[in-house]
Write an enzyme that holds these catalytic residues in place. Structure first.
Site, PDB file in Angstrom:
ATOM      1  N   ASP A  51      40.995  39.075  41.942  1.00 21.65           N
ATOM      2  CA  ASP A  51      41.953  40.362  42.213  1.00 21.65           C
ATOM      3  C   ASP A  51      40.934  40.719  41.171  1.00 21.65           C
ATOM      4  O   ASP A  51      41.565  42.044  41.132  1.00 21.65           O
ATOM      5  CB  ASP A  51      42.849  40.008  41.688  1.00 21.65           C
ATOM      6  N   ASP A  90      43.008  35.556  45.178  1.00 21.20           N
ATOM      7  CA  ASP A  90      43.653  35.838  43.641  1.00 21.20           C
ATOM      8  C   ASP A  90      45.172  35.770  43.996  1.00 21.20           C
ATOM      9  O   ASP A  90      45.356  36.774  44.974  1.00 21.20           O
ATOM     10  CB  ASP A  90      42.905  36.482  43.828  1.00 21.20           C
ATOM     11  N   LYS A 119      44.988  31.090  44.515  1.00 15.57           N
ATOM     12  CA  LYS A 119      44.986  30.608  42.493  1.00 15.57           C
ATOM     13  C   LYS A 119      45.836  31.387  41.948  1.00 15.57           C
ATOM     14  O   LYS A 119      45.948  32.855  41.787  1.00 15.57           O
ATOM     15  CB  LYS A 119      43.262  30.920  42.090  1.00 15.57           C
ATOM     16  N   GLU A 188      37.623  30.615  32.273  1.00 21.55           N
ATOM     17  CA  GLU A 188      37.010  31.706  31.629  1.00 21.55           C
ATOM     18  C   GLU A 188      37.482  32.191  30.269  1.00 21.55           C
ATOM     19  O   GLU A 188      37.991  32.240  29.440  1.00 21.55           O
ATOM     20  CB  GLU A 188      37.969  32.594  32.379  1.00 21.55           C
TER      21      GLU A 188
HETATM   22  O1  KIV Z   1      39.523  37.520  39.987  1.00 24.08           O
HETATM   23  C1  KIV Z   1      37.915  37.036  39.892  1.00 24.08           C
HETATM   24  O2  KIV Z   1      37.357  37.669  40.053  1.00 24.08           O
HETATM   25  C2  KIV Z   1      38.156  36.001  39.194  1.00 24.08           C
HETATM   26  C3  KIV Z   1      37.488  35.152  38.765  1.00 24.08           C
HETATM   27  C4  KIV Z   1      36.509  35.967  37.395  1.00 24.08           C
HETATM   28  C5  KIV Z   1      37.647  33.988  38.122  1.00 24.08           C
HETATM   29  O3  KIV Z   1      39.883  35.647  39.038  1.00 24.08           O
END
Ligand code: KIV
Length: 276
Positions: A51, A90, A119, A188
């Site tokens: 995201d 995501d 995710k 993170e």
């Molecule tokens: O949204 C994203 O790119 C992420 C990564 C930074 C792990 O969640």
């Protein structure tokens, strides 16, 4: 078309085996067909349709303002390109927090356009939902530490788990995500020693971003590592190219050549038989 995976295909099971064998897992984000194809051909293990598209594709200030439709659109483009890597999408803000039913419907939309897993950010209140998704056959990756969808609660994009109590909570949350059925965890912006402890503690792979070198794998936002933008990225980003500068220079050269009449030359021009 064959229903069988090619032998080299990365699956959630293969990622777990990589951890067991001590092989590092390489992940990057992608949001479109051309880059996803390059990443896949280069041999990246996991492609995350993050995201972070909100920031690096749409120029939004946070990830809170991207929705399901945009994320599905980018997932479809990425999945069309990928043959080997595991494609993870995501789940955007509010797509999984409202109810388990809404989470299943939204995660299902990603799988219908070619994602192989989703995710979600956080632990506590989303554990039941994660378990529910996994029970319905949808693999889930967790995300702890700096969770950008909680930026307003966290008070910015600051380093997480600095204090002992926060570190203990992080370990508890990571274990809870593993028990809920997550096949991997993104960690993170936490101190390297803390990430190392979580990595040792879990059976599932831990993929770090700003979490030091001891994680089972690493992920970066593609536009950051390619140097697409001039503004300095976070300390944890290494720029492997200066693509922004290269693209700008290529476009300046094109502008000059069109204006001066140098492009198109005879080698780019069609001629009649007589004109040859
Ligand atoms: O949204 C994203 O790119 C992420 C990564 C930074 C792990 O969640």
């Amino acid at each position: 078309m064959s229903r069988h995976y090619n032998l080299d295909k990365v699956t959630t099971i293969r990622l777990m085996k990589k951890k067991a064998k001590g092989e590092k897992i390489v992940c990057l984000t992608a949001y479109d067909y051309p880059f996803a194809r390059i990443l896949d051909e280069a041999g990246v293990d996991l492609i995350l349709v993050g995201d972070s598209a909100a920031n690096v594709v749409y120029g939004m200030k946070t990830t809170l303002t991207i929705g399901m439709d945009e994320m599905v659109y980018h997932t479809r483009a990425v999945a069309n390109a990928v043959r080997r890597a595991l494609v993870v999408s995501d789940m955007p803000f509010l797509s999984y927090q409202v109810s388990k039913e809404r989470a299943i419907e939204n995660a299902g939309r990603f799988l219908q356009v070619g994602a192989e897993a989703v995710k979600v950010e956080g632990a506590g209140p989303v554990l039941d939902t994660i378990q529910h998704l996994v029970e319905y056959g949808i693999p889930v990756m967790g995300h702890l530490g700096l969770t950008p969808q909680a930026v307003h609660k966290l008070g910015g994009y600051r380093l997480q788990a600095r204090r002992r109590e926060e570190q203990e909570q992080l370990v508890k949350d990571a274990r809870a995500l593993q028990e809920a059925g997550c096949f991997a965890l993104v960690l993170e912006k936490v101190p390297g020693e803390v990430a190392a402890e979580v990595t040792r503690d879990l059976r599932i792979p831990v993929i770090g971003i700003g979490a030091g070198s001891q994680c089972d794998g690493q992920v970066l936002v593609l536009q950051d590592m390619l140097g697409m933008f001039e503004e300095p990225a976070f300390k944890f980003v290494k720029r492997y190219a200066e693509l922004g500068q290269m693209v700008r220079q290529a476009v300046i050269n094109y502008i000059d050549e069109v204006r001066s009449g140098k492009f198109p030359g005879p080698e780019h021009t069609f001629f009649t038989d007589e004109g040859r």
